[in-house]
Design a protein around this motif. Structure first.
Motif, short mmCIF file in Angstrom:
data_model
loop_
_atom_site.label_atom_id
_atom_site.label_comp_id
_atom_site.label_asym_id
_atom_site.label_seq_id
_atom_site.Cartn_x
_atom_site.Cartn_y
_atom_site.Cartn_z
N PHE A 157 -12.88 -41.17 -41.33
CA PHE A 157 -13.29 -40.60 -42.62
C PHE A 157 -12.84 -41.51 -43.77
N PRO A 158 -13.69 -41.71 -44.77
CA PRO A 158 -13.22 -42.39 -45.98
C PRO A 158 -12.43 -41.40 -46.82
N LEU A 159 -11.39 -41.88 -47.47
CA LEU A 159 -10.65 -41.03 -48.40
C LEU A 159 -10.47 -41.79 -49.71
N PRO A 160 -10.49 -41.10 -50.83
CA PRO A 160 -10.17 -41.77 -52.10
C PRO A 160 -8.69 -42.15 -52.11
N ALA A 161 -8.31 -43.04 -53.02
CA ALA A 161 -6.90 -43.42 -53.14
C ALA A 161 -6.06 -42.19 -53.44
N ARG A 162 -4.78 -42.29 -53.13
CA ARG A 162 -3.88 -41.14 -53.23
C ARG A 162 -3.80 -40.58 -54.65
N ASP A 163 -3.93 -41.45 -55.65
CA ASP A 163 -3.82 -40.97 -57.03
C ASP A 163 -5.18 -40.57 -57.62
N HIS A 164 -6.23 -40.60 -56.79
CA HIS A 164 -7.56 -40.18 -57.27
C HIS A 164 -7.60 -38.65 -57.34
N PRO A 165 -8.27 -38.11 -58.37
CA PRO A 165 -8.31 -36.64 -58.49
C PRO A 165 -8.98 -35.94 -57.30
N ASP A 166 -9.83 -36.64 -56.56
CA ASP A 166 -10.51 -36.02 -55.43
C ASP A 166 -9.76 -36.19 -54.11
N PHE A 167 -8.57 -36.84 -54.16
CA PHE A 167 -7.87 -37.16 -52.92
C PHE A 167 -7.60 -35.93 -52.06
N ARG A 168 -7.01 -34.90 -52.65
CA ARG A 168 -6.65 -33.72 -51.85
C ARG A 168 -7.89 -33.01 -51.32
N LEU A 169 -8.92 -32.93 -52.16
CA LEU A 169 -10.16 -32.27 -51.72
C LEU A 169 -10.74 -32.99 -50.50
N ALA A 170 -10.68 -34.34 -50.52
CA ALA A 170 -11.21 -35.12 -49.40
C ALA A 170 -10.39 -34.87 -48.14
N VAL A 171 -9.05 -34.79 -48.29
CA VAL A 171 -8.20 -34.51 -47.12
C VAL A 171 -8.52 -33.11 -46.58
N HIS A 172 -8.71 -32.14 -47.47
CA HIS A 172 -9.09 -30.79 -47.03
C HIS A 172 -10.35 -30.84 -46.16
N SER A 173 -11.29 -31.72 -46.55
CA SER A 173 -12.55 -31.76 -45.79
C SER A 173 -12.33 -32.32 -44.39
N VAL A 174 -11.29 -33.14 -44.20
CA VAL A 174 -10.95 -33.61 -42.85
C VAL A 174 -10.41 -32.42 -42.03
N SER A 175 -9.58 -31.59 -42.65
CA SER A 175 -9.10 -30.37 -41.97
C SER A 175 -10.28 -29.53 -41.48
N ASP A 176 -11.29 -29.42 -42.36
CA ASP A 176 -12.46 -28.60 -42.01
C ASP A 176 -13.22 -29.19 -40.84
N ALA A 177 -13.27 -30.54 -40.77
CA ALA A 177 -13.95 -31.19 -39.65
C ALA A 177 -13.17 -30.94 -38.35
N VAL A 178 -11.85 -31.02 -38.42
CA VAL A 178 -11.03 -30.78 -37.23
C VAL A 178 -11.23 -29.34 -36.74
N ALA A 179 -11.23 -28.40 -37.68
CA ALA A 179 -11.44 -26.99 -37.31
C ALA A 179 -12.79 -26.83 -36.62
N GLU A 180 -13.80 -27.56 -37.10
CA GLU A 180 -15.13 -27.45 -36.49
C GLU A 180 -15.14 -28.05 -35.08
#
Lengths: 477, 199
Positions: A157-180
């Motif tokens: 998965f691509p993720l934005p840099a850690r200080d990017h405002p979308d960083f946490r949202l992108a990590v959450h989406s990885v959690s959602d993929a794992v759950a799926e």
């Protein structure tokens, strides 16, 4: 073969641990008698028309672990942060029991399935974080099936840099993929909840706030020093419709989350418009008008900027309308039964006869409001007042089958006051505003296990609305 | 500066001068004279100025009194119009107490056709906020309908509902709830005419 649920499998495991539901008397199901008089709930007056019998719904949820992530060219703190976000997301999904405190020898190269089996996990997440393109990160994730001793799925998965405002949202989406990968159903961690409350440090007014799925990143969206009402997400998750008195008179507005621009949503019509909700097409909104001029439910085409229309069959004091997920029907609150008692109805979106959804028993009508249609279309959540309407200052969250006509009800709360339910896109979790002896806040309840968590504590929030999925596979919309 | 020697010298001079003066002639009997035409004219002018000033003062006094009375009337009318009315729980039906207050307002409104009102409906915190918007609106409208039912023009009245958003009493008890279930009145036009209106 795709396993849609791991339950049958883990039932066969000798080290299986039953994960008994927190607050084991939840959820509570009408018409199903089962022994759970326990818990000594304070014996409050019942909700009229709702006969409650308790049933323990015990669920086995599989244990899962995250092996410390490997980091190439990045600091270890980043890996710990990502692990922390994913572990909590999986926990909050109510589909896993997240194992913590891993023995040190479990780290390192390769996956020793026998070792992990002894540690009593069914699933193992491993991953590597590397610098990616454009200053971002690249996150390679593997899901291992410990029981079958094999790699179940993997992706990068691509993720934005850690200080990017979308960083946490992108990590959450990885959690959602794992759950799926495990359950066949995508998680809802990459979502946010919008609500309104009195701004911190102020003594009047209501402003719009937004918060991430895990309670992080609480942000204020309006600075009007006015009363904002009934915020609602657009289907694409990019905009929020709401009512406000900021011009001196109540009107509907739409806030664009991308550029922060705010616009008047319905520039015509008389009376007081409020409680907007989007049609799944993103163009039509439905809302209530009270006050001077014709009252009832109205629709308006916001993209075209036209076609204000009063719905056939709607009545004065019809409030809180929202669409069914297919856009064919409306759910609403109306006191049309004669007494002032409000009830929940469904009605064809093009106008027509309304049909009662909340349980109504002649002579002891309850107080039922704030309906929200499940994104799967089969169920409706709403709030039911405890006691008759004269006492109704405390409510519980109820769920009714659309086809059941209010005859089959799930009661999701048993304490305090609970209002304004809103479904998550997984048709399973519900956010609501609650008040307990220890204070008020925004709560999330799982309709399957009854597990409840406090999303935002110590705020007197109102009208929470759960967003659609805002990011998928590391990519934010 | 007081110099005793100088005073003494001055006294001596006066005594000496008196001693040397001849006997004065007896005074002539003064011929009785009326006021001169100039004096009469001056008096007339003065009197008329005084009268004018008195009249002006009286006018001013009367004007001030009229102003005071007008202000009092305006204040009373404003108070009558502004007095909140209260409702029973989950009801928009007018109680007899509310009806009495509305009749007093009706008198003012009848005498002051230029006055326009906005009725702001409120609910207590019980019930959900969205339903309470409708309830507050219904309360404001029952008040509006009371006035139009007596023949006042509907265009003079507007309603808005704040639902449970603007409590004036913060508690969660019956006393606080009772104060919050209300309609407030805002004069949106004709407020300056209130003192001049009939009735």
């Amino acid at each position: 073969m795709k396993r849609s649920s791991s339950s049958p499998r883990i039932n066969s495991r000798k080290h299986r641990e039953r994960w008994s539901v927190a607050h084991t008397c939840l959820p509570v199901l009408l018409t199903v008698a089962a022994p759970c008089a326990a818990a000594g709930q304070e014996n409050e007056t019942a909700i009229p028309g709702v006969d409650l019998h308790s049933v323990i719904e015990e669920r086995d949820v599989p244990p899962i672990a995250i092996r410390p992530l490997a980091v190439l060219g990045e600091d270890a703190g980043l890996a710990r942060e990502i692990e922390g976000i994913i572990a909590r997301d999986l926990d909050y999904s109510d589909r896993f029991r997240v194992r913590d405190s891993l023995p040190a020898e479990f780290a390192g190269e390769g996956v020793q399935y026998a070792l992990w089996e002894q540690f009593a996990v069914d699933w193992l997440v491993t991953g590597t974080i590397e610098p990616g393109t454009g200053g971002g990160l690249s996150f390679a994730v593997e899901l291992h099936d410990i029981v079958f001793g094999s790699l179940k799925a993997k992706a990068t998965f691509p993720l934005p840099a850690r200080d990017h405002p979308d960083f946490r949202l992108a990590v959450h989406s990885v959690s959602d993929a794992v759950a799926e990968w495990v359950t066949g159903e995508r998680g809802v961690a990459a979502t946010r909840i919008v609500f309104r409350m009195q701004a911190f440090g102020e003594t009047s007014g209501r402003e719009i706030y937004i918060v991430d799925f895990d309670g992080e990143n609480l942000r204020r969206l309006t600075w009007d020093r006015s009363i904002a009402t009934s915020p609602a997400w657009s289907p694409d998750g990019m905009r929020i419709a709401y009512g406000s008195f900021k011009s001196g008179f109540p009107l509907l507005y739409e806030l664009n989350l991308d550029d922060g621009q705010d616009r008047l949503l319905v520039p015509e019509g008389r009376g007081q418009p409020d409680m907007p909700a989007y049609h799944p097409d993103g163009n039509t909104i439905v809302f209530a008008i009270v006050g001077d001029g014709p009252e009832g439910l109205f629709t308006y085409k916001i993209r075209d900027g036209c076609c204000l229309k009063r719905l056939d069959g709607s009545r004065p004091k019809d409030v809180s309308p929202s669409f069914s997920p297919d856009g064919e029907m409306l759910i609403l609150t109306s006191p049309r039964l004669g007494s002032a008692t409000p009830q929940v109805y469904k009605q064809p979106a093009g106008g027509g006869d309304a049909e009662l959804v909340s349980p109504y028993r002649y002579g002891e009508g309850g107080y039922f409001t704030d309906p929200d249609w499940s994104p799967c279309g089969d169920r409706i959540a709403f709030a039911g007042g405890i006691g008759g309407r004269r006492q109704a200052n405390r409510f519980h969250i109820l769920v009714a089958d659309v086809e059941g006509g209010g005859n089959r009800l799930l009661q999701l709360t048993r304490e305090g006051n609970n209002e304004d339910p809103s479904w998550a896109s997984n048709c399973r979790h519900i956010v609501f505003q609650g008040t307990r002896s220890y204070g008020s806040g925004v709560f999330i309840v799982d309709t399957v296990t009854g597990r409840t968590r406090l999303l935002v504590p110590n705020v007197k929030a109102e009208d929470p609305d759960w967003s659609p999925i805002l990011a998928e596979n590391g990519v934010v919309r | 500066m007081f110099n005793p020697r100088l005073v003494l010298a001055a006294f001596a001079t006066v005594v000496l001068a008196a001693a040397c003066r001849p006997e004065p002639p007896p005074p002539a009997t003064p011929e009785p004279t009326g006021p001169t035409p100039a004096e009469i004219e001056a008096q007339r002018v003065a009197d008329s100025i005084a009268a004018a000033e008195a009249a002006k003062r009286e006018d001013e006094r009367q004007a001030q009194q009229a102003q005071r009375e007008m202000e009092q009337r305006a204040r009373a009318a404003r108070e009558t119009l502004g007095e909140m009315v209260y409702f029973d729980y989950d009801e928009s039906v007018l109680t007899s107490e509310t009806t009495d207050k509305l009749r007093a307002k009706l008198e003012v409104l009848r005498g002051c056709p230029s006055v326009r009102l906005r009725m702001e409906g409120h609910a207590d915190e019980r019930g959900t906020s969205e339903y309470n918007i409708a309830l507050g609106s219904e309360r404001a409208q029952s008040v509006s309908e009371f006035f139009t039912g007596f023949g006042l023009a509907g265009a003079r009245f507007a309603t808005v509902s704040y639902g449970e958003e603007r409590p004036i009493s913060q508690g969660s008890n019956e006393a606080a709830w009772a104060r919050n279930r209300r309609v407030e009145f805002v004069i949106t036009a004709g407020g300056n005419d209130l003192g001049r209106c009939q009735g």
